[in-house]
Design a protein around this motif. Structure first.
Motif, PDB file in Angstrom:
ATOM      1  N   GLY A  15       1.720  -1.620   0.574  1.00 18.84           N
ATOM      2  CA  GLY A  15       0.569   0.138   0.266  1.00 18.84           C
ATOM      3  C   GLY A  15       0.330   1.430   0.128  1.00 18.84           C
ATOM      4  N   THR A  16       0.421   2.695   0.248  1.00 22.97           N
ATOM      5  CA  THR A  16       1.358   3.684  -0.013  1.00 22.97           C
ATOM      6  C   THR A  16       1.489   4.016   1.738  1.00 22.97           C
ATOM      7  OG1 THR A  16      -0.715   4.455  -0.979  1.00 22.97           O
ATOM      8  CG2 THR A  16       0.687   5.593  -0.844  1.00 22.97           C
ATOM      9  N   ILE A  17       2.926   4.381   2.291  1.00 27.20           N
ATOM     10  CA  ILE A  17       2.971   4.601   3.591  1.00 27.20           C
ATOM     11  C   ILE A  17       3.464   6.437   3.639  1.00 27.20           C
ATOM     12  CG2 ILE A  17       4.384   4.186   4.741  1.00 27.20           C
ATOM     13  CD1 ILE A  17       2.790   1.602   4.599  1.00 27.20           C
ATOM     14  N   VAL A  18       2.480   6.996   4.137  1.00 25.06           N
ATOM     15  CA  VAL A  18       3.231   7.877   4.157  1.00 25.06           C
ATOM     16  C   VAL A  18       3.125   8.410   5.659  1.00 25.06           C
ATOM     17  CG1 VAL A  18       1.716   9.066   2.114  1.00 25.06           C
ATOM     18  CG2 VAL A  18       0.233   9.342   4.831  1.00 25.06           C
ATOM     19  N   GLU A  19       4.147   9.686   5.833  1.00 23.16           N
ATOM     20  CA  GLU A  19       4.887  10.043   6.519  1.00 23.16           C
ATOM     21  C   GLU A  19       3.490  11.238   7.693  1.00 23.16           C
ATOM     22  OE1 GLU A  19       7.445   9.880  10.223  1.00 23.16           O
ATOM     23  OE2 GLU A  19       8.014   9.201   8.265  1.00 23.16           O
ATOM     24  N   ASP A  20       3.616  11.347   8.847  1.00 21.88           N
ATOM     25  CA  ASP A  20       1.899  12.037   8.852  1.00 21.88           C
ATOM     26  C   ASP A  20       3.230  13.857   9.041  1.00 21.88           C
ATOM     27  OD1 ASP A  20       0.023  13.499   9.873  1.00 21.88           O
ATOM     28  OD2 ASP A  20       0.913  13.119  12.095  1.00 21.88           O
ATOM     29  N   ASP A  21       2.723  14.909   8.438  1.00 22.54           N
ATOM     30  CA  ASP A  21       3.355  15.891   8.214  1.00 22.54           C
ATOM     31  C   ASP A  21       2.636  16.499   9.072  1.00 22.54           C
ATOM     32  OD1 ASP A  21       1.352  15.863   6.430  1.00 22.54           O
ATOM     33  OD2 ASP A  21       2.338  16.767   4.956  1.00 22.54           O
ATOM     34  N   GLY A  22       1.330  16.015  10.141  1.00 25.47           N
ATOM     35  CA  GLY A  22       0.886  17.396  10.048  1.00 25.47           C
ATOM     36  C   GLY A  22      -0.967  16.767   9.600  1.00 25.47           C
ATOM     37  N   GLU A  23      -0.779  16.476   8.509  1.00 25.35           N
ATOM     38  CA  GLU A  23      -2.211  16.986   7.654  1.00 25.35           C
ATOM     39  C   GLU A  23      -2.391  15.096   7.450  1.00 25.35           C
ATOM     40  OE1 GLU A  23      -4.373  19.235   7.039  1.00 25.35           O
ATOM     41  OE2 GLU A  23      -2.645  20.266   8.030  1.00 25.35           O
ATOM     42  N   GLY A  24      -1.569  14.054   7.927  1.00 28.66           N
ATOM     43  CA  GLY A  24      -2.290  13.007   7.966  1.00 28.66           C
ATOM     44  C   GLY A  24      -3.302  12.450   7.531  1.00 28.66           C
ATOM     45  N   HIS A  25      -3.797  13.577   8.061  1.00 26.57           N
ATOM     46  CA  HIS A  25      -5.365  12.897   8.520  1.00 26.57           C
ATOM     47  C   HIS A  25      -5.973  13.571   7.276  1.00 26.57           C
ATOM     48  CE1 HIS A  25      -5.423  16.559   9.740  1.00 26.57           C
ATOM     49  NE2 HIS A  25      -6.577  17.448   9.368  1.00 26.57           N
ATOM     50  N   GLN A  26      -5.686  13.873   6.563  1.00 26.13           N
ATOM     51  CA  GLN A  26      -6.034  14.680   5.098  1.00 26.13           C
ATOM     52  C   GLN A  26      -6.499  13.389   4.213  1.00 26.13           C
ATOM     53  OE1 GLN A  26      -8.605  16.120   4.118  1.00 26.13           O
ATOM     54  NE2 GLN A  26      -8.266  17.878   6.314  1.00 26.13           N
ATOM     55  N   LYS A  27      -5.284  12.565   4.199  1.00 22.80           N
ATOM     56  CA  LYS A  27      -4.643  11.292   3.926  1.00 22.80           C
ATOM     57  C   LYS A  27      -6.082  10.501   3.914  1.00 22.80           C
ATOM     58  CE  LYS A  27      -1.366  11.938   1.809  1.00 22.80           C
ATOM     59  NZ  LYS A  27      -0.965  13.606   2.058  1.00 22.80           N
ATOM     60  N   VAL A  28      -6.174  10.356   5.185  1.00 19.64           N
ATOM     61  CA  VAL A  28      -7.251   8.999   5.411  1.00 19.64           C
ATOM     62  C   VAL A  28      -8.406   9.720   4.939  1.00 19.64           C
ATOM     63  CG1 VAL A  28      -8.468   8.521   7.463  1.00 19.64           C
ATOM     64  CG2 VAL A  28      -5.627   8.493   7.798  1.00 19.64           C
ATOM     65  N   VAL A  29      -9.005  10.758   5.423  1.00 19.43           N
ATOM     66  CA  VAL A  29     -10.176  11.557   4.872  1.00 19.43           C
ATOM     67  C   VAL A  29     -10.873  11.410   3.715  1.00 19.43           C
ATOM     68  CG1 VAL A  29     -11.681  13.201   4.490  1.00 19.43           C
ATOM     69  CG2 VAL A  29     -10.632  13.065   6.591  1.00 19.43           C
ATOM     70  N   GLU A  30      -9.467  11.512   2.187  1.00 19.48           N
ATOM     71  CA  GLU A  30      -9.690  11.581   1.001  1.00 19.48           C
ATOM     72  C   GLU A  30      -9.693   9.973   1.060  1.00 19.48           C
ATOM     73  OE1 GLU A  30      -5.935  13.042  -0.396  1.00 19.48           O
ATOM     74  OE2 GLU A  30      -6.026  15.034   0.606  1.00 19.48           O
ATOM     75  N   PHE A  31      -8.964   8.869   1.439  1.00 20.07           N
ATOM     76  CA  PHE A  31      -8.548   7.520   1.482  1.00 20.07           C
ATOM     77  C   PHE A  31     -10.372   6.887   1.681  1.00 20.07           C
ATOM     78  CE2 PHE A  31      -7.557   3.181   1.897  1.00 20.07           C
ATOM     79  CZ  PHE A  31      -7.515   2.682   0.905  1.00 20.07           C
ATOM     80  N   LEU A  32     -11.232   7.218   2.774  1.00 19.38           N
ATOM     81  CA  LEU A  32     -12.680   6.483   2.768  1.00 19.38           C
ATOM     82  C   LEU A  32     -13.349   7.280   2.105  1.00 19.38           C
ATOM     83  CD1 LEU A  32     -12.177   7.585   6.664  1.00 19.38           C
ATOM     84  CD2 LEU A  32     -12.163   5.761   5.591  1.00 19.38           C
ATOM     85  N   ALA A  33     -13.031   8.838   1.564  1.00 19.68           N
ATOM     86  CA  ALA A  33     -14.251   8.931   0.446  1.00 19.68           C
ATOM     87  C   ALA A  33     -14.044   8.546  -0.806  1.00 19.68           C
ATOM     88  CB  ALA A  33     -14.043  10.902   0.025  1.00 19.68           C
ATOM     89  N   GLU A  34     -12.526   7.814  -1.391  1.00 18.99           N
ATOM     90  CA  GLU A  34     -12.564   7.558  -2.659  1.00 18.99           C
ATOM     91  C   GLU A  34     -13.202   6.097  -2.284  1.00 18.99           C
ATOM     92  OE1 GLU A  34      -8.545   5.880  -4.126  1.00 18.99           O
ATOM     93  OE2 GLU A  34      -7.677   8.083  -2.747  1.00 18.99           O
ATOM     94  N   LEU A  35     -13.410   5.541  -1.247  1.00 15.21           N
ATOM     95  CA  LEU A  35     -13.489   3.896  -0.903  1.00 15.21           C
ATOM     96  C   LEU A  35     -15.636   4.295  -0.721  1.00 15.21           C
ATOM     97  CD1 LEU A  35     -11.769   2.161   1.368  1.00 15.21           C
ATOM     98  CD2 LEU A  35     -11.597   1.964  -0.326  1.00 15.21           C
ATOM     99  N   LYS A  36     -15.454   5.404  -0.964  1.00  9.32           N
ATOM    100  CA  LYS A  36     -17.418   5.956  -0.771  1.00  9.32           C
ATOM    101  C   LYS A  36     -17.694   5.036   0.669  1.00  9.32           C
ATOM    102  CE  LYS A  36     -18.208   6.617  -5.473  1.00  9.32           C
ATOM    103  NZ  LYS A  36     -17.414   6.364  -6.068  1.00  9.32           N
ATOM    104  N   VAL A  37     -17.039   4.911   1.735  1.00 11.76           N
ATOM    105  CA  VAL A  37     -17.894   5.219   2.815  1.00 11.76           C
ATOM    106  C   VAL A  37     -17.634   6.427   3.729  1.00 11.76           C
ATOM    107  CG1 VAL A  37     -16.997   2.776   3.155  1.00 11.76           C
ATOM    108  CG2 VAL A  37     -14.671   4.806   4.256  1.00 11.76           C
ATOM    109  N   ILE A  38     -17.317   7.252   3.094  1.00 11.07           N
ATOM    110  CA  ILE A  38     -18.026   8.579   4.175  1.00 11.07           C
ATOM    111  C   ILE A  38     -18.010   9.637   2.676  1.00 11.07           C
ATOM    112  CG2 ILE A  38     -16.603   8.309   5.922  1.00 11.07           C
ATOM    113  CD1 ILE A  38     -14.965  10.328   4.266  1.00 11.07           C
TER     114      ILE A  38
END
Ligand SMILES: Cc1cc2nc3c(=O)[nH]c(=O)nc-3n(C[C@H](O)[C@H](O)[C@H](O)COP(=O)(O)OP(=O)(O)OC[C@H]3O[C@@H](n4cnc5c(N)ncnc54)[C@H](O)[C@@H]3O)c2cc1C
Ligand SMILES: Nc1ncnc2c1ncn2[C@@H]1O[C@H](COP(=O)(O)O)[C@@H](O)[C@H]1O
Lengths: 330, 260
Positions: free
Chosen positions: B237-260
């Motif tokens: 998968g994709t592994i990213v370092e949290d630069d203070g915006e890591g949570h946005q990556k999760v939100v985007e991914f969840l949106a992509e999966l259409k669960v939010i």
């Protein structure tokens, strides 16, 4: 004249019995999974249950023609009675070629007792059962699920398999309710002496780990018991079920019913979010089958990242609050 | 009150074994340690004997290679003595054979009031051995105990269930398997470690138990491995370092999966 051809699909074995479990009259999903798989492998599928009438409709709808009802277990543990009844039927020649039992509390008891009564081995931790040419073989993952070992029996005894939950998808066959018939329990002597005096059911709110579309689990990386609240808030924001690693169950932060893994629940949600969980093999076997996995861990080397579709290397105390806020704001 | 605890000695989990390409079984050699899961049974047994005001804790273990270090750890915790069944013939033994050997070894210790095991071993995890031992000894059993109290000839056990737990009363003698969390295991003290060196350890072979070597180990297993294959691996998968915006990556991914 047109020649009549009876098209028969080759079945691996003649008859499989499935130990069908129920809680509060509700058939366990795992039992329905096992019935579905058994249908693929045997000409005849029958259920063995202590809740005969309550499970007859669901068992029939999933392919069982008969439910063999084991009586007299109301205040007893099921292992000795169910194993005794199955073994007696096998001895009398009316038993099955194979027995499917779920890796559950009672399932393991039944399998252990039955194996001694039959003097035959059990193949355990099975995630698939395959046709090995006239007999069955069980597929068991080892080394944290990286290698699969397929094992078959070399005895002439019925094949007993202990099968993990969520190994198969339950599908209805459209069958009529199964006929309920009584399966006698032989004298159990001292082995049947344990008595259940009380049953405690833990309160549960929100979606259950078994059925939730999204699961959010927390581990020791949360630091302290109070911080599990972040996991609960995130779960709430997503309509998800909260789960946990064994480390924090043992530490008493959350009840055992939250535990995901080898000795806990096997979950296969659409999305699994692991926060502050290292990803020990015993945890992985309980969640690796999830469709997508998101992991948050401050250690870039944490094994959980090897199964994650999205991994955030970061501090849960920083990432989770922002994530919860962002989701609540949507 | 006399309590027997089955303790398994396992390869150090920090140093996993390998599959023998020839026999396709797990190779377990070298030093063995006390399975952590069994330290709970040892502690529970020590506390029960203590509460009963007398009796002793006896350990029973089976291992193919003379290893005693795991047993010495449990003796250092306070167990009085141990029986070790050690025999090359035991290599490859399945759960049923293991249970037969342990049941025979328990028989050598006299008449215990209680036999404790863990719910599953860390390296074998079949979870069937406790119930097999109980059936072989014609004893009642309670698996998945989260607490045990003994009063006279009866044990009261809280048994974990799918939905919560059951209160179970079982007359002794009985077999009980304990979960982690039943009690907090103690660390062996220095004094305990020194004392453990001279505690009695009865090492016996399969023949000493009156069993036939041909019925244990690989030849006694009643099953054969027909295939070993690599499991399907998950795609990286994709592994990213949290630069203070890591949570946005999760939100985007969840949106992509259409669960939010
Ligand atoms: C027989 C047996 C059965 C078992 N069954 C199960 C089971 O069913 N389920 C189960 O889960 N385990 C089970 N285990 C236990 C398993 O081996 C692990 O010990 C357990 O899963 C570890 O839990 P954990 O990941 O929460 O804790 P740890 O392994 O301690 O991991 C904590 C993680 O949090 C990270 N972290 C720390 N601080 C932070 C922070 N501020 N922000 C982000 N990350 C942080 C760390 O980098 C670490 O990776 C079993 C073990 C045995 C022997
Ligand atoms: N070789 C062994 N020696 C002693 N105890 C064992 C052995 N194998 C299993 N046990 C006991 O039985 C429990 C269940 O083991 P298993 O069925 O292998 O998961 C273990 O946790 C131990 O308490």
């Amino acid at each position: 004249m047109v020649e009549q051809h009876e098209e028969r699909i080759h079945m691996a074995v003649g008859k499989i019995w499935v130990f069908v479990e129920a809680t509060g009259g509700e058939v366990s999903n795992t039992s329905l999974e096992l019935l579905t798989k058994a249908r693929e492998l045997a000409d005849t599928v029958e259920a063995v249950s202590v809740a005969g009438d309550a499970v007859a409709a669901a068992a029939g709808a999933h392919g069982a023609t008969t439910v063999h009802q084991v009586d007299g277990t109301d205040d007893k543990l099921l292992g000795p009675a169910v194993a005794g009844a199955i073994a007696a039927a096998i001895e009398a020649g009316s038993g099955p070629d194979a027995v499917f039992i779920a890796t559950s509390y009672d399932g393991r008891d039944v399998a252990g007792r039955l194996s001694v009564k039959l003097d035959a081995p059990v193949i355990t931790n099975v995630v698939d059962v395959v046709d090995a040419g006239g007999s069955l073989a069980g597929v068991e993952p080892i080394f944290g699920g990286t290698t699969n070992v397929t094992t078959r029996f070399t005895t002439d005894k019925p094949d007993v398999f202990l099968i993990r939950p969520k190994s198969f998808a339950a599908e209805e066959s459209g069958g009529a309710p199964a006929a309920v018939s009584s399966l006698p329990v032989p004298d159990l002597g001292a082995t049947g002496a344990a008595v259940v005096t009380n049953r405690f059911v833990e309160e549960q709110t929100g979606p259950s780990l078994d059925d939730a579309d999204i699961v959010v689990s927390g581990g020791r990386g949360l630091g302290e018991s109070e911080k599990f609240e972040m996991v609960e808030q995130l779960a709430k924001a997503l309509g998800a079920a909260p789960g946990a690693s064994r480390a924090i169950v043992d530490a008493g932060w959350v009840p055992y019913s939250y535990q995901v893994g080898q000795t806990g629940k096997v979950v296969k949600p659409n999305v699994y979010i692991a926060a502050g969980i290292s990803g020990a093999t015993q945890h992985l076997v309980g969640m690796k089958g999830s469709k997508t996995i998101i992991a948050i861990n401050k250690d870039p080397e944490a094994p959980i990242f090897s199964v994650a579709d999205l991994g955030i290397v970061g501090d849960v105390h920083k990432v989770l609050p922002k994530l919860i806020e962002a989701l609540q704001g949507r | 009150m006399n309590v027997v605890v089955c303790v398994k000695q396992i390869p150090d989990p920090a140093d996993p074994g390998a599959l023998d390409p020839e026999t396709k079984t797990l190779v377990r050699s070298g030093k063995l340690i006390l399975d952590e899961s069994d330290s709970y049974g040892v502690e529970m047994a020590l506390q029960l004997v203590d509460a009963a005001g007398g009796g002793e804790v006896t350990l029973v273990s089976m291992a193919p290679n003379d290893e005693q270090s795991g047993l010495r750890t449990a003796l250092a915790m306070g167990a009085a003595k141990a029986v070790l069944v050690s025999d090359e013939a035991l290599r490859g033994s399945d759960a049923l054979t293991t249970a037969k050997v342990l049941a025979a070894a328990i028989g050598r210790t006299g008449q215990p009031d209680l036999v404790l095991t863990a719910t599953e071993s860390s390296d074998g995890y079949t979870g069937t051995v406790p119930e097999q031992i109980a059936e072989l000894l014609s004893l009642p059993s309670v698996t998945f105990a989260k607490s045990i109290a003994v009063d006279g000839g009866t044990a009261s056990v809280q048994r974990q269930t799918e939905a919560g737990y059951d209160d179970v009363q079982v007359p002794l003698p009985a077999v009980v398997s304990v979960t982690a969390g039943v009690v907090e295991p103690r660390y062996p003290s220095f004094k305990g470690i020194m004392a453990a060196k001279s505690k009695p350890l009865d090492q016996v072979t399969v023949a000493d138990l009156g069993m036939d070597a041909g019925q244990v180990g690989w030849s006694g297993a009643g099953q054969e491995i027909v295939d070993v294959s690599e499991a399907e691996a998950r795609e990286a998968g994709t592994i990213v370092e949290d630069d203070g915006e890591g949570h946005q990556k999760v939100v985007e991914f969840l949106a992509e999966l259409k669960v939010i």
